[in-house]
Design a protein around this motif. Structure first.
Motif, PDB file in Angstrom:
ATOM      1  N   VAL A  59      30.684  23.960  46.121  1.00  0.00           N
ATOM      2  CA  VAL A  59      31.617  24.745  46.572  1.00  0.00           C
ATOM      3  C   VAL A  59      31.141  25.068  48.138  1.00  0.00           C
ATOM      4  N   ALA A  60      31.956  24.565  49.035  1.00  0.00           N
ATOM      5  CA  ALA A  60      31.260  24.688  50.428  1.00  0.00           C
ATOM      6  C   ALA A  60      32.107  25.661  51.367  1.00  0.00           C
ATOM      7  N   LYS A  61      33.555  26.233  50.807  1.00  0.00           N
ATOM      8  CA  LYS A  61      34.198  26.846  51.563  1.00  0.00           C
ATOM      9  C   LYS A  61      34.380  28.598  51.291  1.00  0.00           C
ATOM     10  N   HIS A  62      34.494  29.398  52.142  1.00  0.00           N
ATOM     11  CA  HIS A  62      34.411  30.751  52.072  1.00  0.00           C
ATOM     12  C   HIS A  62      35.643  30.897  51.031  1.00  0.00           C
ATOM     13  N   ALA A  63      36.957  30.568  51.365  1.00  0.00           N
ATOM     14  CA  ALA A  63      38.109  30.866  50.365  1.00  0.00           C
ATOM     15  C   ALA A  63      37.802  30.578  48.996  1.00  0.00           C
ATOM     16  N   ASP A  64      37.236  29.450  48.657  1.00  0.00           N
ATOM     17  CA  ASP A  64      37.075  29.023  47.206  1.00  0.00           C
ATOM     18  C   ASP A  64      35.822  29.671  46.674  1.00  0.00           C
ATOM     19  N   ILE A  65      34.992  30.165  47.387  1.00  0.00           N
ATOM     20  CA  ILE A  65      33.722  31.087  46.722  1.00  0.00           C
ATOM     21  C   ILE A  65      34.590  32.318  46.268  1.00  0.00           C
ATOM     22  N   MET A  66      35.450  32.948  47.208  1.00  0.00           N
ATOM     23  CA  MET A  66      36.042  34.278  46.571  1.00  0.00           C
ATOM     24  C   MET A  66      36.872  34.044  45.525  1.00  0.00           C
ATOM     25  N   GLU A  67      37.748  32.914  45.730  1.00  0.00           N
ATOM     26  CA  GLU A  67      38.833  32.394  44.529  1.00  0.00           C
ATOM     27  C   GLU A  67      37.828  32.644  43.087  1.00  0.00           C
ATOM     28  N   ILE A  68      36.737  31.817  43.032  1.00  0.00           N
ATOM     29  CA  ILE A  68      36.052  31.847  42.017  1.00  0.00           C
ATOM     30  C   ILE A  68      35.288  32.985  41.745  1.00  0.00           C
ATOM     31  N   GLU A  69      34.858  33.670  42.470  1.00  0.00           N
ATOM     32  CA  GLU A  69      34.078  34.926  42.255  1.00  0.00           C
ATOM     33  C   GLU A  69      35.035  36.077  41.808  1.00  0.00           C
ATOM     34  N   VAL A 113      21.690  41.937  35.449  1.00  0.00           N
ATOM     35  CA  VAL A 113      23.119  41.902  35.834  1.00  0.00           C
ATOM     36  C   VAL A 113      23.575  40.507  36.132  1.00  0.00           C
ATOM     37  N   PRO A 114      22.734  39.644  36.820  1.00  0.00           N
ATOM     38  CA  PRO A 114      23.336  38.338  37.288  1.00  0.00           C
ATOM     39  C   PRO A 114      23.726  37.445  36.147  1.00  0.00           C
ATOM     40  N   TYR A 115      23.116  37.859  35.121  1.00  0.00           N
ATOM     41  CA  TYR A 115      23.024  36.873  33.766  1.00  0.00           C
ATOM     42  C   TYR A 115      24.292  37.501  32.951  1.00  0.00           C
ATOM     43  N   LEU A 116      24.828  38.665  33.270  1.00  0.00           N
ATOM     44  CA  LEU A 116      25.848  39.256  32.406  1.00  0.00           C
ATOM     45  C   LEU A 116      27.364  38.826  32.991  1.00  0.00           C
ATOM     46  N   ASP A 117      28.310  39.256  32.105  1.00  0.00           N
ATOM     47  CA  ASP A 117      29.540  39.259  32.484  1.00  0.00           C
ATOM     48  C   ASP A 117      30.516  40.315  31.864  1.00  0.00           C
ATOM     49  N   PRO A 118      31.524  40.668  32.676  1.00  0.00           N
ATOM     50  CA  PRO A 118      32.203  41.901  32.162  1.00  0.00           C
ATOM     51  C   PRO A 118      32.607  41.738  30.595  1.00  0.00           C
ATOM     52  N   GLY A 386      33.266  39.883  44.587  1.00  0.00           N
ATOM     53  CA  GLY A 386      33.672  40.354  43.043  1.00  0.00           C
ATOM     54  C   GLY A 386      32.674  40.940  42.258  1.00  0.00           C
ATOM     55  N   PRO A 387      32.756  41.111  41.050  1.00  0.00           N
ATOM     56  CA  PRO A 387      31.801  42.151  40.220  1.00  0.00           C
ATOM     57  C   PRO A 387      30.476  41.779  40.411  1.00  0.00           C
ATOM     58  N   HIS A 388      30.142  40.841  40.964  1.00  0.00           N
ATOM     59  CA  HIS A 388      28.534  40.664  41.159  1.00  0.00           C
ATOM     60  C   HIS A 388      28.026  40.858  42.285  1.00  0.00           C
TER      61      HIS A 388
END
Ligand code: HEM
Length: 441
Positions: A59-69, A113-118, A386-388
């Motif tokens: 995932v190379a684009k800024h917008a896609d990383i934000m959409e995922i995170e 925390v990096p290994y956990l999800d809400p 995002g949350p992380h």
């Protein structure tokens, strides 16, 4: 052989995929950044298969990383409870197999925390979230300033200083700050430093532990788990000490945190926090500091401007974070099918978020290849999203600001005197060595 499954069918050349995915691809900046650029321009979201690794989307684009995170339910970080968990840090197949063999099938090697999800992530993150807020950190500013002054006095004298700016200056200060605030005595810092380097530098031949066979994937995984074992032993004593006698430090807050039902969290949660802070808390910031000093030496005009106007320091730091992006990736795994940038992501697919690439994305940054200390706006994503999103971001900015406020007025000149070397890692790293002549007034 690289297989691309993206539509439209742009095939990612094997050398590009390997450059980005393999730790050794991160030895040199120029080909790595060229590979990121190629991806952004030709295959911004592409599935690749690099030998030795499970297939993954780059995932190379800024917008896609934000959409995922921003969608942790669709793209979880750790994937929930064992054994269905996955790894937010990219390992090769041998490394993942080794981790599974240690845990009985899970890739959740740490209760961190990096290994956990809400919602679990939110609960555990909240243990320390208050401490890391800017308003809470304010009370430490004077202490951090003292530590910055001490670091300068201990490492640099008036007149010219010839040194490796990484090892000889930048590396020790953020570690000293976080360990002081955390509550680890100064005499244990070398041990923390060595452990962190084991943890992050597993793929760098210079960072191999002596007690494992160098350079095989299995050895890298063994080195990692040996580092975790060492951390556990050290931090167990710390948890016990802070439970018996709490102090005014971060270790006490974490060691004594209670679940909503009033019970103390299991010790593994404290270990997870301690390891996350000990590892994430310094190499990231020291690498950024070294990178900022390097770039100032290359841009005398900007160096002169910020020296004469300290109000430019926060902008310099944001641009330095964009420029260096010391955290190169985290990985997410799709919990369901999802259409992103016209590509069909399937449930179970892994995505490697390329923060360094996103921070050079021309859709977001004008002239991304230029260092501009007054870049406005600067939507750098070096701390993720995002949350992380990095819990230590305000501390890191505070450390950098205070250090630069102390250092810049005394700095007469900065000159690179030898070849730079980068840490060979696809995870957290940057400059490992940079010989410089630093002249202080
Ligand atoms: C220049 C300095 C730093 C950079 C560039 C950086 C970058 C990052 C990034 C990219 C993430 C992942 C965010 C995401 O998944 O969206 C992260 C998470 C994290 N960082 Fe930092 N970091 C820095 C300094 C620090 C410091 C000083 C600390 C602590 C003292 C710290 C502690 C953490 C922790 C605990 C997480 C995990 C947060 C979570 O999963 O909820 N970091 N950092």
């Amino acid at each position: 052989m690289t297989v691309t499954e993206s539509t439209p069918s742009v095939s990612v050349p094997d050398h590009i995929a390997r450059q980005v995915v393999l730790p050794e691809g991160h030895r040199e900046e120029q080909p790595l950044f060229a590979a990121y650029q190629w991806l952004r321009e030709n295959a911004p979201l592409a599935k690749v298969h690099v030998e030795g690794y499970d297939p993954l989307w780059l995932v190379a684009k800024h917008a896609d990383i934000m959409e995922i995170e921003k969608q942790p339910a669709v793209f979880p970080s750790g994937g929930g409870a064992k054994p269905g968990s996955h790894n937010p840090i990219l390992q090769n197949q041998a490394g993942d197999a080794f981790t599974r063999s240690l845990t009985g099938g899970s890739l959740r090697i740490l209760e961190a925390v990096p290994y956990l999800d809400p919602p679990e992530h939110t609960m555990v993150r909240n243990i320390a979230a208050e401490w890391f807020r800017p308003a809470s950190l304010k009370r430490w500013e004077d202490r951090i300033r003292e530590l910055a002054r001490e670091a300068i006095a201990a490492r640099l004298h008036p007149g010219p200083n010839d040194l490796d700016i990484v090892e000889g200056f930048a590396l020790s200060y953020p570690l000293h700050v976080i360990m002081t605030l955390f509550g680890v005595p100064a005499e244990d810092e070398p041990r923390m430093m060595a452990l962190t380097q084991d943890f992050f530098g597993t793929a760098d031949p210079e960072a191999q532990r002596a007690d494992v066979t160098p350079l095989t994937p299995e050895a890298a995984a063994q080195q990692w788990s040996a580092a975790i074992r060492d951390f556990y032993a050290y931090f167990d004593a710390l948890v016990e000490a802070r439970r018996a006698e709490p102090r005014d430090d971060l270790a006490s807050i974490i060691a004594n945190a209670r679940r909503p039902d009033g019970e103390l969290y299991p010790k593994e949660v404290a270990y997870g926090w301690f390891i996350a802070i000990a590892t994430a808390g310094h190499d990231t910031t020291s690498t950024t500091l070294a990178g900022i000093l390097e770039v100032l030496s290359q841009h005398p005009g900007q160096f002169a401007r910020v020296k004469s106007d300290p109000s430019l320091i926060p902008g310099l730091i944001e641009e330095g974070l964009r420029w260096v992006s010391p955290v190169k990736h985290f990985v997410r795994q799709a919990s369901q099918d999802y259409l992103l940038r016209g590509q069909q992501i399937a449930e179970g697919d892994r995505l490697m978020l390329l923060y360094q690439s996103a921070n050079r994305d021309a859709d977001v940054f004008e002239a991304p290849g230029e260092f501009r200390l007054d870049r406005k706006p600067n939507r750098q994503i070096a701390f993720g999203y995002g949350p992380h999103m990095c819990i230590g971001q305000h501390l890191s900015r505070l450390e950098l600001r205070v250090m630069l406020e102390e250092l810049l007025p005394r700095l007469v000149s900065l000159e690179i005197t030898g070849d730079r070397k980068l840490l060979q890692t696809n995870f957290v790293g940057g400059l490992r060595r940079l010989p410089m002549r630093v002249e202080l007034a």
